[in-house]
Design an enzyme around this catalytic site. Structure first.
Site, PDB file in Angstrom:
ATOM      1  N   SER A 132     -38.514  18.014 -31.817  1.00 28.37           N
ATOM      2  CA  SER A 132     -38.912  16.608 -31.707  1.00 28.37           C
ATOM      3  C   SER A 132     -40.277  16.506 -31.000  1.00 28.37           C
ATOM      4  CB  SER A 132     -37.819  15.834 -30.975  1.00 28.37           C
ATOM      5  OG  SER A 132     -37.972  14.460 -31.151  1.00 28.37           O
TER       6      SER A 132
ATOM      7  N   ASP B 173     -31.935  14.068 -40.624  1.00 28.12           N
ATOM      8  CA  ASP B 173     -32.765  13.367 -39.635  1.00 28.12           C
ATOM      9  C   ASP B 173     -33.275  12.056 -40.231  1.00 28.12           C
ATOM     10  OD1 ASP B 173     -34.884  12.649 -37.791  1.00 28.12           O
ATOM     11  OD2 ASP B 173     -34.935  14.746 -37.149  1.00 28.12           O
TER      12      ASP B 173
ATOM     13  N   HIS C  30     -31.057  13.715 -36.177  1.00 23.97           N
ATOM     14  CA  HIS C  30     -32.044  14.168 -35.195  1.00 23.97           C
ATOM     15  C   HIS C  30     -31.366  14.743 -33.955  1.00 23.97           C
ATOM     16  CE1 HIS C  30     -36.101  14.465 -33.724  1.00 23.97           C
ATOM     17  NE2 HIS C  30     -35.720  13.959 -32.576  1.00 23.97           N
TER      18      HIS C  30
END
Lengths: 353, 353
Positions: B144, B298, B327
């Protein structure tokens, strides 16, 4: 009673208000004088077999159906069909918290009762039968919460629905949708100006409505819509200009309690209440010829959720609509959207049922 | 200086605070005494060529890397590698608004400057070189916002990065991500208790942090995570119990300004600042052997966005991780997640570079 210029013929064009009388609600309570706002297009034929019912989505009204979906050249052609668009209860035009006056003054604002999808469908059936003498529909079609109503119609009144076209919505609301809707509601109720539903003007809740609009920016379109800057097709010059010039004013014009009434209803869309929680049994009741029409880029009614339900509807077909507009592809702003809707709906209408 | 029990060794286990001195920032201003919180695992060998840098994500710290990703049996094996996890600036452990004291007292709370991904990478490079004598990294890996830092490392310091593994993140932040992050920020700043960043305790912003947590419920996982009730695998009995018992306390423990500092940084992750806006030129600078590892479900770093960047990285490979956790699959709670990470990272580490 709050005067809100958005919910007027000046904004929405002509519509009728028709009362279906007192409506007892599935969750308890009742609406003493349930008035449904509706717009009709075309003429009911003598056999009364050319009627199409259109149901409305969250925040939507008959307006977008009139402007985008209905007309010469579209499958929903008033030359051939008698098309009735009925605004859902609580959408700000039909009986809603902010317009509950007269016999409904006891359910104004925060006193407004909980309304379910099935309450809308029961009221619509009564309206069509008592007001128009319509016993059977050539088609029920709606998007999003309109799809919830479409499914409820086909499951609850299988003999009355010859064809069904649920677009971008489900028969049983999903857990993810429930959460998304919760954030929409919380965006509004977290505004101190909301005052537990007793605000004096929707403008007192402008901040909350603005946050609510922003959430639609994240979930309403698709990642690809933003990446490809599809808003340029709507004549905006920047992402910010599109958000500020389109989504923000769109939602800020609306009534907070109306949105909350619809959101609560959306969260609980569930045809299995008719079959003790059995989705297969509920969708198995459908005799309408059904085209299930998800939008491929929809972030909260994804194709797989719609397809799983479609497989439970006897004789149904999955017709995926391609649109990077995602769920709000429903607005029909992409030039490629309506041709897909028209092609599918026309084929459905041409199918004997 | 606010005492927040979350940002302590009691919660996070042992970590060191190492100052890299004054850090001038890309967006102006500086951090007079930039302290990076770090945790190390394993031993640096004599050749100093077995060092791995791990970067942290939004709201994350070294803790989850220590507990989930690093250890015997994992690709990140302290028996073979010297693994340095550096907490990003503003994450509450490294120099952050709420802990800015001493030389940093002038940038406490609302006075904290804007920090960019590149500021973190510049500080990390200085830390590794000056504190550990590390000139070249066997691997940079992060998820991320950690992927943003990983890309920035590989683009900014191509000679110093032999391998790179950006997981579930992009080199150039997307317009959709920008909007999502904006709703996260607005959830916090709309809380009257936030007081423009001058609250007395993070608990004054509990409502805002709670709304922020709820948005993660919508976007952080996937529609399928909720549909399949994957939270049952974490020993919760209902969706509500999972939300209230996991996501809410997770985010409510954190510092609002820390989250806002990271969110602003996330929004502007952009390796093309090194190449005048040219993404192909920026990613073309990468000489590290790179495995790009998006998570298939995601919702805001979709595979297609990551794949589009991967195609611009010379000699790179796309390794899609399957996880309905979306995610937040990054948390590694699905038993199928870490084996995929380990398999790919081990293969990457075994590739000559």
């Amino acid at each position: 009673m709050i005067d809100n210029p958005f919910y007027t013929p000046e904004f929405h064009g002509e519509y009728e208000l028709v009362s279906v009388g007192a409506l007892d609600l599935a969750d308890g309570g009742s609406i003493p004088d349930c008035r449904l706002a509706l717009a009709t297009f075309g003429e009911l034929n003598a056999a009364k077999d050319n009627a199409i019912l259109v149901t409305t989505w969250y925040s939507g009204t008959h307006q977008i159906w009139r402007d985008v979906y209905i007309g010469a050249g579209h499958a929903l052609d008033p030359e051939r069909y008698f098309i009735v668009v009925v605004n859902q209860i609580g959408n700000g035009l039909s009986t809603s918290p902010h317009n509950a006056d007269g016999a409904n003054s006891g359910i104004a604002m925060s006193a407004f009762p909980r309304v379910r999808i099935e309450d809308d469908v029961v009221a619509q059936e009564r309206l069509l039968r008592e007001h128009f003498g319509i016993e059977r529909l050539a088609l029920v079609v709606g998007g999003s919460m309109g799809a919830q109503q479409t499914y409820e119609w086909a499951v609850r009144f299988p003999d009355k629905v010859r064809r069904a076209a649920p677009i971008a919505g489900t028969a049983l609301n999903t857990p993810h949708d429930f959460l998304y809707t919760e954030t929409l509601m919380e965006a509004i109720t977290s505004d101190a100006g909301w005052k537990d539903g007793e605000y004096a003007s929707h403008e007192d809740v402008a901040d909350g409505l603005g946050r609510h609009a922003r959430l639609w920016g994240v979930m309403g379109f698709s990642t690809e819509f933003w990446k490809q800057e599809a808003w340029r097709g709507l004549d905006f010059e920047s992402q910010r200009a599109f958000l500020d010039g389109f989504l923000q004013p769109y939602f800020r014009a609306m009534d907070p309690n109306a949105l909350l009434t619809m959101a609560w209803k959306w969260q609980r869309g569930d045809v299995t209440r008719l079959t003790g929680g059995d989705l297969g049994a509920a969708l198995g009741r459908i005799t309408a010829k059904t085209f299930v029409m998800p939008i491929d880029e929809d972030m909260f009614f994804p194709v797989r959720d719609c397809a799983a339900e479609q497989r439970l509807v006897p004789g149904s077909e999955l017709r995926v609509v391609e649109d990077i507009g995602g769920h709000l592809g429903l607005f029909g702003t992409a030039p490629t959207y309506m041709p897909q809707i028209d092609r599918n709906v026309a084929e459905l209408l041409a199918t004997p049922a």
